[in-house]
Design an enzyme around this catalytic site. Sequence first.
Site, PDB file in Angstrom:
ATOM      1  N   ASP A 125      62.431  -6.782 -27.817  1.00 15.62           N
ATOM      2  CA  ASP A 125      62.605  -5.355 -27.583  1.00 15.62           C
ATOM      3  C   ASP A 125      63.921  -4.995 -26.899  1.00 15.62           C
ATOM      4  O   ASP A 125      64.072  -3.880 -26.424  1.00 15.62           O
ATOM      5  CB  ASP A 125      61.427  -4.804 -26.772  1.00 15.62           C
ATOM      6  CG  ASP A 125      61.303  -5.469 -25.413  1.00 15.62           C
ATOM      7  OD1 ASP A 125      61.998  -6.472 -25.178  1.00 15.62           O
ATOM      8  OD2 ASP A 125      60.527  -4.977 -24.580  1.00 15.62           O
ATOM      9  N   GLU A 126      64.883  -5.921 -26.839  1.00 10.78           N
ATOM     10  CA  GLU A 126      66.115  -5.594 -26.131  1.00 10.78           C
ATOM     11  C   GLU A 126      67.354  -6.121 -26.864  1.00 10.78           C
ATOM     12  O   GLU A 126      67.318  -7.174 -27.491  1.00 10.78           O
ATOM     13  CB  GLU A 126      66.080  -6.182 -24.703  1.00 10.78           C
ATOM     14  CG  GLU A 126      64.755  -5.913 -24.026  1.00 10.78           C
ATOM     15  CD  GLU A 126      64.804  -5.847 -22.519  1.00 10.78           C
ATOM     16  OE1 GLU A 126      65.892  -5.923 -21.940  1.00 10.78           O
ATOM     17  OE2 GLU A 126      63.725  -5.726 -21.924  1.00 10.78           O
TER      18      GLU A 126
END
Length: 394
Positions: A125-126
Site C-alpha cells: 500500500d505504499e
Amino acid sequence: MDAFYASVELLRYPQLQGLPVVIGGARRRPDDALLQRHADLPLAEIPVADFPLLKDYTGRGVITTATYAARQFGVGSAMGLMKAAKLCPQAILLPVDFDEYRKYSRQFKEIITEIAPVMEDRGVDEVYIDFTEVPGGQRDGGRSLARLIQKSIFDATGLTCSIGVAPNKLIAKMASEFNKPKGISIVMPGDLQTLIWPLPCRKINGVGPKSEEKLQAQGIHTIGELAARERDWLIEHFGRSYGAWLHEAAWGRDERPVVTESEPVSISRETTFERDLHAVRDRAELGAIFTALCERVAADLQRKGYAGRTIGIKLRYDDFKSVTRDQTLPHPTADAATIRQAAGQCLKRVDLQRRLRLLGVRVGSLVKAGDVPPDPSKQETDPHEHTALLFPDD
DNA sequence: TCTGGGGTCCTTTTCCTT
DNA sequence: TCTGAAGGAAAAGGACCC
C-alpha cells in the site's frame, strides 16, 4: 530530487466506515460464514450487526491494520488479537485477504506509473515517486499533481490515499502521515524546524522501538533534540553508521534516489502453529509442515524464476526466542527435495527438546534461474541423499 | 491471552586460508 | 610445528519496515 510518498487505505465494507474495525491474522476466517449467509447481498448491504466481533475470537494472531475509530481505543498494528479484545471488545474483526490486496495494489501502482513513471514499490500500500521530471509536477508545490493522483486512484478503485510531498524520501514519508486519511501535506526545506523538529524521533522511518528507548534514555525525545546533538556524540553512542545516519535524518538530509527496480535477496515461508508443537511428540505433524514449507518456497522460487545457494531455517520457541541456522550449497537450487535435504541438516544443529511455536524455511543468495550454471554433481548424486531427513534420529 | 508473515540491511561472531 | 595476524566468507542475531 523531489519526492512523493503515497499510501492507500484499504477497507472494503463502506458500511463499516467510522466504526472500530480490526483486520487481523484470524486463521479461522470469521467472514466466510458471514458472506455465505449473505451470498445474495452486495458487500455494502450486509447489516453491521451481522459482522463478527473481536471479543468472540479465540486463538492466535495479531492485528494487521485497524480503522482510526479502533485506534482510539489504543489498538493498532502488530498487537495481539487477545490483547486488543480487552481494549476494544466491540470492534468488528475481519480476516486479511492478501490476494484481494495484491489486486488493488497492482491497480493503484499502475495508475501512478501512468502519471509519474519513476516509482519505487514499498509494499502493498505504499510507494515513493520522483516527480522532478513529471510535466506540471512543480505547479503549486506539487499539490496539483498530488490531487490528480488521488482522484485517479479513487475513480479507478474507490480507495483513498494520503500523500506527502517533500524534497526527499525521508521527509515525504513523514509528511504523508500529517494528514491521514486522504490528506496531502507539503513540506518545504524551510519547514524543517517548525514541522519536523517537534515530532518524536520514532516518527523517523528507521527509528524503531529499540532506538527510541535508547534515545529517550539519553534525554532525546524529539527530532529537534536529536538534531541538537553533536554528530560525533551520536556516532559514539549509536555506532559509526547508525549514529551518522541519525544525525543526517534529524537535519532532514536524505540523498537516496527513488529506486524503480530491484532483485529479491531471499525468499522464505514460515508459519506459526495453532498450538506449540514438540519435536518428538508432534513429530509427524511437524514433519508434514516442514515438507510443505520447503515445497512452497520451491514453488515460489520457480514461479518467480530464481534459485538460491543458501538454505536456512528459523525456529521460534515457546518463549518467543528465535534461532536461525543456514547452510550454503555449492550450487543454486529451486528444488523442493534439495531444499528439504539442506534445511534438514540445519535442523540437526538446533535444540529440539523445547516446544516450538514457529518454523520457517528460507532460500538466499539468489540468482536468476536462467543464470544457474549446469550442476556437474547432478549426475553422480547418491539417490540416498534425497531421502528426506527431518530429525537427527531420522 | 501474549506477540503474523514476508522481507531488507547491518553488526558481530566464527571459521577458514594464507 | 607452533603461533599469530589479517582478511574474506559464511553464519547468527537483531532492528526495522509494510
